[in-house]
Design a protein around this motif. Sequence first.
Motif, short mmCIF file in Angstrom:
data_model
loop_
_atom_site.label_atom_id
_atom_site.label_comp_id
_atom_site.label_asym_id
_atom_site.label_seq_id
_atom_site.Cartn_x
_atom_site.Cartn_y
_atom_site.Cartn_z
N PHE A 93 0.84 -1.21 0.00
CA PHE A 93 0.00 0.00 0.00
C PHE A 93 0.87 1.25 0.00
O PHE A 93 0.61 2.21 -0.76
CB PHE A 93 -0.92 0.01 1.22
CG PHE A 93 -1.76 1.25 1.33
CD1 PHE A 93 -2.94 1.37 0.61
CD2 PHE A 93 -1.36 2.31 2.15
CE1 PHE A 93 -3.71 2.53 0.70
CE2 PHE A 93 -2.12 3.47 2.24
CZ PHE A 93 -3.30 3.58 1.51
N PHE A 94 1.91 1.25 0.83
CA PHE A 94 2.81 2.40 0.91
C PHE A 94 3.52 2.63 -0.42
O PHE A 94 3.61 3.76 -0.91
CB PHE A 94 3.85 2.18 2.02
CG PHE A 94 4.90 3.25 2.10
CD1 PHE A 94 4.60 4.49 2.65
CD2 PHE A 94 6.19 3.03 1.63
CE1 PHE A 94 5.56 5.50 2.72
CE2 PHE A 94 7.16 4.03 1.70
CZ PHE A 94 6.84 5.26 2.26
N GLN A 95 4.00 1.54 -1.02
CA GLN A 95 4.73 1.64 -2.27
C GLN A 95 3.83 2.06 -3.43
O GLN A 95 4.20 2.92 -4.24
CB GLN A 95 5.41 0.31 -2.60
CG GLN A 95 6.21 0.33 -3.91
CD GLN A 95 6.85 -1.01 -4.19
OE1 GLN A 95 7.39 -1.65 -3.28
NE2 GLN A 95 6.82 -1.45 -5.44
N ASN A 96 2.66 1.46 -3.51
CA ASN A 96 1.78 1.69 -4.67
C ASN A 96 0.93 2.94 -4.54
O ASN A 96 0.75 3.69 -5.50
CB ASN A 96 0.88 0.48 -4.89
CG ASN A 96 1.67 -0.78 -5.23
OD1 ASN A 96 2.71 -0.71 -5.87
ND2 ASN A 96 1.17 -1.92 -4.77
N LEU B 268 3.84 6.24 -2.44
CA LEU B 268 4.94 6.62 -3.31
C LEU B 268 4.55 6.56 -4.79
O LEU B 268 4.85 7.46 -5.57
CB LEU B 268 6.16 5.74 -3.05
CG LEU B 268 6.79 5.82 -1.66
CD1 LEU B 268 8.00 4.91 -1.56
CD2 LEU B 268 7.19 7.25 -1.34
N GLY B 269 3.91 5.46 -5.17
CA GLY B 269 3.54 5.29 -6.57
C GLY B 269 2.33 6.11 -7.00
O GLY B 269 2.13 6.37 -8.19
N MET B 270 1.50 6.54 -6.05
CA MET B 270 0.32 7.37 -6.31
C MET B 270 -0.58 6.76 -7.38
O MET B 270 -1.01 7.45 -8.33
CB MET B 270 0.74 8.78 -6.73
CG MET B 270 1.52 9.54 -5.67
SD MET B 270 1.82 11.26 -6.19
CE MET B 270 3.04 11.75 -4.98
N ASN B 271 -0.91 5.47 -7.24
CA ASN B 271 -1.82 4.84 -8.20
C ASN B 271 -3.18 5.53 -8.23
O ASN B 271 -3.85 5.58 -9.27
CB ASN B 271 -2.00 3.36 -7.86
CG ASN B 271 -0.77 2.54 -8.23
OD1 ASN B 271 0.13 3.04 -8.92
ND2 ASN B 271 -0.71 1.31 -7.78
N TRP B 272 -3.59 6.07 -7.09
CA TRP B 272 -4.86 6.79 -7.02
C TRP B 272 -4.85 8.00 -7.95
O TRP B 272 -5.88 8.35 -8.55
CB TRP B 272 -5.13 7.24 -5.58
CG TRP B 272 -4.01 8.04 -4.98
CD1 TRP B 272 -2.94 7.58 -4.28
CD2 TRP B 272 -3.85 9.47 -5.07
NE1 TRP B 272 -2.11 8.61 -3.91
CE2 TRP B 272 -2.65 9.78 -4.38
CE3 TRP B 272 -4.59 10.50 -5.64
CZ2 TRP B 272 -2.17 11.08 -4.26
CZ3 TRP B 272 -4.12 11.81 -5.53
CH2 TRP B 272 -2.93 12.08 -4.84
N LEU B 273 -3.69 8.64 -8.08
CA LEU B 273 -3.57 9.80 -8.96
C LEU B 273 -3.75 9.39 -10.42
O LEU B 273 -4.39 10.09 -11.21
CB LEU B 273 -2.21 10.47 -8.76
CG LEU B 273 -1.90 11.66 -9.66
CD1 LEU B 273 -2.87 12.81 -9.40
CD2 LEU B 273 -0.46 12.12 -9.45
N ASN B 274 -3.19 8.23 -10.77
CA ASN B 274 -3.32 7.72 -12.14
C ASN B 274 -4.80 7.49 -12.49
O ASN B 274 -5.25 7.83 -13.59
CB ASN B 274 -2.54 6.41 -12.27
CG ASN B 274 -2.54 5.88 -13.70
OD1 ASN B 274 -1.96 6.48 -14.60
ND2 ASN B 274 -3.19 4.75 -13.89
N LYS B 275 -5.55 6.95 -11.54
CA LYS B 275 -6.98 6.70 -11.76
C LYS B 275 -7.75 8.01 -11.92
O LYS B 275 -8.65 8.12 -12.78
CB LYS B 275 -7.55 5.88 -10.60
CG LYS B 275 -6.95 4.49 -10.49
CD LYS B 275 -7.44 3.78 -9.23
CE LYS B 275 -6.77 2.42 -9.06
NZ LYS B 275 -7.17 1.77 -7.79
N ILE B 276 -7.40 9.00 -11.11
CA ILE B 276 -8.09 10.30 -11.18
C ILE B 276 -7.84 10.95 -12.54
O ILE B 276 -8.77 11.44 -13.20
CB ILE B 276 -7.62 11.22 -10.04
CG1 ILE B 276 -8.13 10.71 -8.69
CG2 ILE B 276 -8.10 12.66 -10.28
CD1 ILE B 276 -7.61 11.49 -7.51
#
Length: 337
Positions: free
Chosen positions: A10-13, A16-24
């Motif tokens: 969760f911390f990495q993805n 740091l990885g901000m996967n939520w930003l990619n979805k937005i």
Amino acid sequence: METIKSMWDFFQNEILGMNWLNKIIKNLLESLGLDTSSRVGNSMLFFLYDTVKIMVLLGILVLLISYIQSYFPPERTKRILGGLHGIRANIIAALLGTVTPFCSCSSIPIFIGFTNAGLPLGVTFSFLISSPMVDLGSLVLLTSIFGGIVALVYVLLGLVIAVAGGTVIEKLHLEHQIRDFNKSDHVPDVPQESLCFKDRVKYAWETAKITVKGVTPYILAGVAIGAVIHNWIPETLIIKILGKGNPLGILIAVPAGIPMYADIFGTIPVAEALLSKGAQLGVVLSFMMAVTTLSLPSVIMLKKAVKPKLLLIFAVICTLGIIFVGYFFNAFQYLFL
């Protein structure tokens, strides 16, 4: 154990990885009628997502690292290193290099100040090698893309190169290879140890603004190149040149990185795109090291500080170390990814 792994993922993805930003960003582009599965749409998604992610991480990292750096002005660093000798001094110098500016061009003036102060030449070169190659920013950014193990091993190997390189240069007794006119140079203005918390925060904020402004063009260029590689260059071509089938991929990647000038923030999106297209991990990381450590502008700037023989030895040591790192990661890629 499973809980710890889930927390780390969760911390990495997500952190740091901000996967939520990619979805937005993906949802935003699709709401505007852009097909993100197309080449153009996916290029736009890659560019916006990586730019915002890297700029956010950059701002936070520079603030934190600049605050830490405020405790290590050159005068204090010289006192720390001046009381140490041998490989221990090289190790401390390499570690101090991790909390200094993000590119070699900004590290070279500090290197000149150290040599003028009479610090051992090998110690100053351990600092010079580690500063652009393995700063704390690289640890966080590499973790966000390649995972914690890759990031940690990358930093450890970079420190080994810095310590080994400084030790070799020390043994060769090349003090006469430092240009005499450097004696008139001054150490850059940096915060003093007497600064209070408020002053240190102000220094960190000002440093962050200057750094972000300075590296933004390189980040945008790097992300643009990464978007092109990710969406427009055929995967078969990348695999053929830089993939497992070509053992000379590293020997291609290292000289390819030298003409470029960027720090770790500008090279990350290019590395990410190359890896996603099938380039080997060692090839990608050696390319990154070459760009940040041996870029042509940095070498030209260093040439003003040292004579050709020492410059050549520095370049050879770094090149051999980078090639070793590349083949090491290639050999054990199955353990890291």
